[in-house]
Write a protein that holds these residues in place. Structure first.
Motif, PDB file in Angstrom:
ATOM      1  N   ALA A 114       0.850  -1.194   0.000  1.00 19.06           N
ATOM      2  CA  ALA A 114       0.000   0.000   0.000  1.00 19.06           C
ATOM      3  C   ALA A 114       0.884   1.242   0.000  1.00 19.06           C
ATOM      4  CB  ALA A 114      -0.914   0.002   1.220  1.00 19.06           C
ATOM      5  N   ASP A 115       0.412   2.284  -0.692  1.00 18.80           N
ATOM      6  CA  ASP A 115       1.157   3.542  -0.702  1.00 18.80           C
ATOM      7  C   ASP A 115       0.876   4.322   0.580  1.00 18.80           C
ATOM      8  OD1 ASP A 115      -1.331   4.810  -1.038  1.00 18.80           O
ATOM      9  OD2 ASP A 115      -0.998   5.256  -3.152  1.00 18.80           O
ATOM     10  N   SER A 116       1.403   5.532   0.671  1.00 15.03           N
ATOM     11  CA  SER A 116       1.273   6.322   1.902  1.00 15.03           C
ATOM     12  C   SER A 116      -0.166   6.712   2.221  1.00 15.03           C
ATOM     13  CB  SER A 116       2.145   7.571   1.816  1.00 15.03           C
ATOM     14  OG  SER A 116       1.754   8.358   0.704  1.00 15.03           O
ATOM     15  N   THR A 117      -1.064   6.650   1.234  1.00 14.59           N
ATOM     16  CA  THR A 117      -2.478   6.958   1.481  1.00 14.59           C
ATOM     17  C   THR A 117      -3.295   5.706   1.784  1.00 14.59           C
ATOM     18  OG1 THR A 117      -3.127   6.803  -0.854  1.00 14.59           O
ATOM     19  CG2 THR A 117      -2.341   8.952  -0.068  1.00 14.59           C
ATOM     20  N   GLY A 118      -2.642   4.538   1.732  1.00 17.11           N
ATOM     21  CA  GLY A 118      -3.335   3.282   2.002  1.00 17.11           C
ATOM     22  C   GLY A 118      -3.882   2.594   0.776  1.00 17.11           C
ATOM     23  N   LYS A 119      -3.692   3.164  -0.409  1.00 14.63           N
ATOM     24  CA  LYS A 119      -4.179   2.546  -1.646  1.00 14.63           C
ATOM     25  C   LYS A 119      -3.247   1.407  -2.069  1.00 14.63           C
ATOM     26  CE  LYS A 119      -6.489   5.837  -4.412  1.00 14.63           C
ATOM     27  NZ  LYS A 119      -6.382   6.863  -5.469  1.00 14.63           N
ATOM     28  N   PRO A 120      -3.823   0.318  -2.560  1.00 15.27           N
ATOM     29  CA  PRO A 120      -2.988  -0.789  -3.035  1.00 15.27           C
ATOM     30  C   PRO A 120      -2.117  -0.365  -4.222  1.00 15.27           C
ATOM     31  CG  PRO A 120      -5.284  -1.470  -2.848  1.00 15.27           C
ATOM     32  CD  PRO A 120      -5.249   0.016  -2.656  1.00 15.27           C
ATOM     33  N   VAL A 121      -0.879  -0.813  -4.211  1.00 10.86           N
ATOM     34  CA  VAL A 121       0.044  -0.575  -5.320  1.00 10.86           C
ATOM     35  C   VAL A 121      -0.077  -1.771  -6.250  1.00 10.86           C
ATOM     36  CG1 VAL A 121       2.465  -0.286  -5.969  1.00 10.86           C
ATOM     37  CG2 VAL A 121       1.584   0.783  -3.879  1.00 10.86           C
ATOM     38  N   LYS A 122      -0.539  -1.534  -7.477  1.00 10.08           N
ATOM     39  CA  LYS A 122      -0.824  -2.624  -8.406  1.00 10.08           C
ATOM     40  C   LYS A 122       0.148  -2.689  -9.573  1.00 10.08           C
ATOM     41  CE  LYS A 122      -5.758  -2.204  -7.490  1.00 10.08           C
ATOM     42  NZ  LYS A 122      -7.077  -2.102  -8.089  1.00 10.08           N
ATOM     43  N   ASP A 123       1.034  -1.703  -9.713  1.00 14.05           N
ATOM     44  CA  ASP A 123       1.882  -1.629 -10.897  1.00 14.05           C
ATOM     45  C   ASP A 123       3.365  -1.845 -10.601  1.00 14.05           C
ATOM     46  OD1 ASP A 123       2.316   0.673  -9.469  1.00 14.05           O
ATOM     47  OD2 ASP A 123       2.230   2.011 -11.195  1.00 14.05           O
ATOM     48  N   ALA A 124       3.679  -2.463  -9.503  1.00 15.16           N
ATOM     49  CA  ALA A 124       5.078  -2.650  -9.118  1.00 15.16           C
ATOM     50  C   ALA A 124       5.647  -3.951  -9.667  1.00 15.16           C
ATOM     51  CB  ALA A 124       5.200  -2.642  -7.598  1.00 15.16           C
ATOM     52  N   LYS A 125       6.964  -3.992  -9.745  1.00 13.53           N
ATOM     53  CA  LYS A 125       7.679  -5.240 -10.007  1.00 13.53           C
ATOM     54  C   LYS A 125       8.190  -5.683  -8.639  1.00 13.53           C
ATOM     55  CE  LYS A 125      11.347  -7.283 -12.769  1.00 13.53           C
ATOM     56  NZ  LYS A 125      12.069  -8.050 -11.805  1.00 13.53           N
ATOM     57  N   VAL A 126       7.827  -6.881  -8.237  1.00 13.63           N
ATOM     58  CA  VAL A 126       8.166  -7.366  -6.896  1.00 13.63           C
ATOM     59  C   VAL A 126       9.014  -8.624  -7.019  1.00 13.63           C
ATOM     60  CG1 VAL A 126       7.246  -8.132  -4.683  1.00 13.63           C
ATOM     61  CG2 VAL A 126       6.021  -6.392  -5.996  1.00 13.63           C
ATOM     62  N   LEU A 127      10.166  -8.583  -6.379  1.00  9.32           N
ATOM     63  CA  LEU A 127      11.086  -9.707  -6.380  1.00  9.32           C
ATOM     64  C   LEU A 127      11.326 -10.142  -4.939  1.00  9.32           C
ATOM     65  CD1 LEU A 127      13.143 -11.530  -7.957  1.00  9.32           C
ATOM     66  CD2 LEU A 127      14.830  -9.747  -7.477  1.00  9.32           C
ATOM     67  N   VAL A 128      11.227 -11.437  -4.692  1.00  6.81           N
ATOM     68  CA  VAL A 128      11.496 -11.984  -3.364  1.00  6.81           C
ATOM     69  C   VAL A 128      12.837 -12.707  -3.436  1.00  6.81           C
ATOM     70  CG1 VAL A 128      10.698 -13.497  -1.517  1.00  6.81           C
ATOM     71  CG2 VAL A 128       9.023 -12.270  -2.933  1.00  6.81           C
ATOM     72  N   GLU A 129      13.788 -12.226  -2.646  1.00  5.85           N
ATOM     73  CA  GLU A 129      15.091 -12.879  -2.520  1.00  5.85           C
ATOM     74  C   GLU A 129      15.112 -13.552  -1.156  1.00  5.85           C
ATOM     75  OE1 GLU A 129      17.740  -9.613  -4.903  1.00  5.85           O
ATOM     76  OE2 GLU A 129      17.148  -9.165  -2.841  1.00  5.85           O
ATOM     77  N   TYR A 130      15.528 -14.806  -1.111  1.00  3.92           N
ATOM     78  CA  TYR A 130      15.531 -15.512   0.163  1.00  3.92           C
ATOM     79  C   TYR A 130      16.701 -16.482   0.204  1.00  3.92           C
ATOM     80  CZ  TYR A 130      13.067 -19.215  -2.444  1.00  3.92           C
ATOM     81  OH  TYR A 130      12.704 -20.182  -3.352  1.00  3.92           O
ATOM     82  N   GLY A 131      17.158 -16.783   1.391  1.00  9.77           N
ATOM     83  CA  GLY A 131      18.279 -17.696   1.510  1.00  9.77           C
ATOM     84  C   GLY A 131      18.772 -17.838   2.927  1.00  9.77           C
ATOM     85  N   MET A 132      19.970 -18.425   3.000  1.00  8.29           N
ATOM     86  CA  MET A 132      20.632 -18.687   4.271  1.00  8.29           C
ATOM     87  C   MET A 132      22.081 -18.244   4.132  1.00  8.29           C
ATOM     88  SD  MET A 132      20.094 -22.428   5.907  1.00  8.29           S
ATOM     89  CE  MET A 132      19.041 -22.626   7.284  1.00  8.29           C
ATOM     90  N   PRO A 133      22.620 -17.587   5.151  1.00  5.94           N
ATOM     91  CA  PRO A 133      24.034 -17.219   5.066  1.00  5.94           C
ATOM     92  C   PRO A 133      24.925 -18.458   5.162  1.00  5.94           C
ATOM     93  CG  PRO A 133      23.126 -16.619   7.201  1.00  5.94           C
ATOM     94  CD  PRO A 133      21.987 -17.134   6.371  1.00  5.94           C
ATOM     95  N   ALA A 134      26.183 -18.284   4.788  1.00  5.67           N
ATOM     96  CA  ALA A 134      27.147 -19.395   4.876  1.00  5.67           C
ATOM     97  C   ALA A 134      27.299 -19.833   6.327  1.00  5.67           C
ATOM     98  CB  ALA A 134      28.486 -18.960   4.317  1.00  5.67           C
ATOM     99  N   MET A 135      27.480 -21.140   6.489  1.00  6.43           N
ATOM    100  CA  MET A 135      27.743 -21.708   7.807  1.00  6.43           C
ATOM    101  C   MET A 135      28.954 -22.614   7.689  1.00  6.43           C
ATOM    102  SD  MET A 135      24.054 -22.696   9.322  1.00  6.43           S
ATOM    103  CE  MET A 135      22.829 -22.587   8.041  1.00  6.43           C
ATOM    104  N   SER A 136      29.438 -23.053   8.784  1.00  6.29           N
ATOM    105  CA  SER A 136      30.606 -23.934   8.792  1.00  6.29           C
ATOM    106  C   SER A 136      30.348 -25.157   7.910  1.00  6.29           C
ATOM    107  CB  SER A 136      30.902 -24.390  10.224  1.00  6.29           C
ATOM    108  OG  SER A 136      31.989 -25.273  10.230  1.00  6.29           O
ATOM    109  N   GLY A 137      31.165 -25.316   6.865  1.00  2.86           N
ATOM    110  CA  GLY A 137      31.026 -26.464   5.969  1.00  2.86           C
ATOM    111  C   GLY A 137      29.905 -26.348   4.954  1.00  2.86           C
ATOM    112  N   MET A 138      29.284 -25.165   4.861  1.00  9.81           N
ATOM    113  CA  MET A 138      28.168 -25.008   3.931  1.00  9.81           C
ATOM    114  C   MET A 138      28.238 -23.628   3.278  1.00  9.81           C
ATOM    115  SD  MET A 138      24.092 -25.211   4.739  1.00  9.81           S
ATOM    116  CE  MET A 138      23.790 -23.479   4.997  1.00  9.81           C
ATOM    117  N   PRO A 139      28.177 -23.578   1.955  1.00 11.49           N
ATOM    118  CA  PRO A 139      28.184 -22.265   1.298  1.00 11.49           C
ATOM    119  C   PRO A 139      26.843 -21.560   1.501  1.00 11.49           C
ATOM    120  CG  PRO A 139      27.817 -23.991  -0.312  1.00 11.49           C
ATOM    121  CD  PRO A 139      28.086 -24.679   1.000  1.00 11.49           C
TER     122      PRO A 139
END
Length: 129
Positions: free
Chosen positions: A55-80
């Motif tokens: 929603a924008d600052s007025t509370g209206k839904p934003v319908k024209d955006a490009k949305v990317l979800v980046e997700y993951g896990m940081p490196a740990m001992s023995g694992m990239p």
């Protein structure tokens, strides 16, 4: 009497799982308010569906955006480090993405929103069971 109590407890547990609340997070990303809802609480290994309402600052839904979800896990001992991306597709007033989580643990989720030439993001973590 013990059998009735045991059956009642089993039915109660199954009802609790069937009607469990989704995992929800509210964040700010620049001038946008972002509401994230995942179908599993807690998120689990495998397919997790994500719904993102922006929603924008007025509370209206934003319908024209490009949305990317980046997700993951940081490196740990023995694992990239692990890093994945999922494009969120517009579905009316919300965006939908599918996250395929490969293992248990703490995962970061970064939502990048590009609208009107500006990119903002918000980040949170989820504990996957």
């Amino acid at each position: 009497m013990k059998k009735i109590t045991a059956i009642a407890m089993i039915l109660f547990l199954f009802a609790g799982v069937a009607f469990a609340k989704a995992y929800e997070v509210n964040r700010k990303a620049g001038e946008f308010s972002v509401h994230v809802r995942m179908d599993k609480n807690p998120p689990s290994v495998g397919t997790n569906n994500m719904e993102i309402a922006i929603a924008d600052s007025t509370g209206k839904p934003v319908k024209d955006a490009k949305v990317l979800v980046e997700y993951g896990m940081p490196a740990m001992s023995g694992m990239p480090p692990m890093a994945y991306k999922a494009d969120a597709m517009n579905h009316g007033d919300t965006y939908h993405a599918v996250l395929n989580i490969s293992m248990k643990g703490s995962w970061y989720v970064n939502i990048r929103i590009t609208s009107q030439g500006k990119t903002v993001s918000t980040k949170f973590t989820v504990d996957v069971n």
